[in-house]
Design an enzyme around this catalytic site. Structure first.
Site, mmCIF file in Angstrom:
data_model
loop_
_atom_site.group_PDB
_atom_site.id
_atom_site.type_symbol
_atom_site.label_atom_id
_atom_site.label_comp_id
_atom_site.label_asym_id
_atom_site.label_seq_id
_atom_site.Cartn_x
_atom_site.Cartn_y
_atom_site.Cartn_z
ATOM 1 N N SER A 1 0.851 -1.196 0.000
ATOM 2 C CA SER A 1 0.000 0.000 0.000
ATOM 3 C C SER A 1 0.880 1.236 0.000
ATOM 4 C CB SER A 1 -0.874 -0.016 1.259
ATOM 5 O OG SER A 1 -1.524 1.215 1.450
ATOM 6 N N TYR B 1 -1.703 -0.493 10.441
ATOM 7 C CA TYR B 1 -1.702 -0.820 9.020
ATOM 8 C C TYR B 1 -0.431 -0.307 8.361
ATOM 9 C CZ TYR B 1 -3.427 -1.314 4.228
ATOM 10 O OH TYR B 1 -3.578 -1.664 2.903
#
Length: 272
Positions: A142, A155
């Site tokens: 990501s 995350y």
């Protein structure tokens, strides 16, 4: 075009989102696909649909990537069925949405177990087969692995860790023939925000962003499969993501402000 005819592709988190779309894309190009996810019933049904539509072979395996034994079993079952692994897509992942000051630390551990350790376990047990096939090892990361995002401490940390692992592994294998690729979508329309963990580790159950303006999982999957075919080093898939990574290298304080402004516009924002 049968780019991957008779190749074997293992995909974690294959029951929805990017993993689901990757399975369809690889199958459409002739690959046999090993599908892994925690929920076996929809996975098995999906595998049967792929076989009927594309005339390829599939194997569906129940797997929680946070458990080392499940990952070991996944790879062993894939090799029993197909004898080889040509591509491993480490896609299984979860997100979170909570400020660190409010967070139960078990949430961070859960995210690291799935997003980081899941990649480690699957990669470790598949390594011999991938080296033998001179195949491709892919981590679906990501932009949060390049740039820390507010409300996503766990995350971002897990994706930073994945990025460092994959980069190290790429250098270790510069002369072995193993292809190592990091795929970093921008915001993608999927259920990852609906299943994101809140302060106590429960799924929040709704998205905090406008999904309609995001990349589709199918668009992401096509770029990933093309990237594997071309043996790309990394993929940053949106202009917003490319700009964020570039600017973060040279003007990180400016990017801090822009990221704050962006996340302050979320539905029920955590920062104001």
């Amino acid at each position: 075009m049968k780019d991957f005819k008779n190749k074997t592709v293992v995909i974690t988190g294959a029951s929805s989102g990017i993993g689901y779309a990757c399975a369809s894309e690889f199958a459409s190009r002739g690959a046999n696909v090993v599908l892994a996810a925690r929920n076996y019933e929809p996975l098995s049904k999906f595998g049967a649909e792929l076989e009927q539509q594309y005339h390829i072979k599939t194997k569906s395996i129940q797997c929680d990537v946070s458990k080392e034994e499940d990952c070991k079993n996944l790879i062993e079952q894939a090799l029993l069925e197909f004898s080889t692994i040509d591509v491993l897509i480490n896609n299984a992942g979860i997100s979170m949405r909570a400020l660190f000051k409010d967070l139960d630390l078990t949430v961070l551990k859960t995210l690291m177990d799935v997003n980081f350790w899941g990649t480690i376990y699957c990669s470790k047990y598949a390594m011999s087969a991938l080296l033998a096939s001179k195949g491709s090892l892919v981590g679906v990361s990501s932009i949060a692995g390049y740039r820390g995002l507010p409300g996503r401490t766990g995350y971002s940390a897990s994706k930073f860790a994945m990025n460092g692992f994959m980069e190290s592994l790429r250098v270790e294998n510069l002369k072995t023939g193993l292809h190592v690729m990091l795929a970093c979508p921008g915001f993608t329309a999927s259920n990852i925000r609906n299943t994101a963990l809140d302060t106590s580790g429960k799924q929040q159950g709704e998205t905090s962003m406008d999904e309609g303006k995001m990349m589709t999982a199918e668009e992401v999957a096509k770029q990933i499969v093309d990237g594997v075919l071309k043996r790309k080093r990394s993929l940053i898939m949106t202009s917003q993501g490319k700009l964020a990574v570039f600017m973060n290298k040279f003007f990180p304080s400016w990017v801090d402000i822009q990221v704050f402004k962006l996340f302050a516009k979320e539905k029920n924002p955590l920062i104001k």
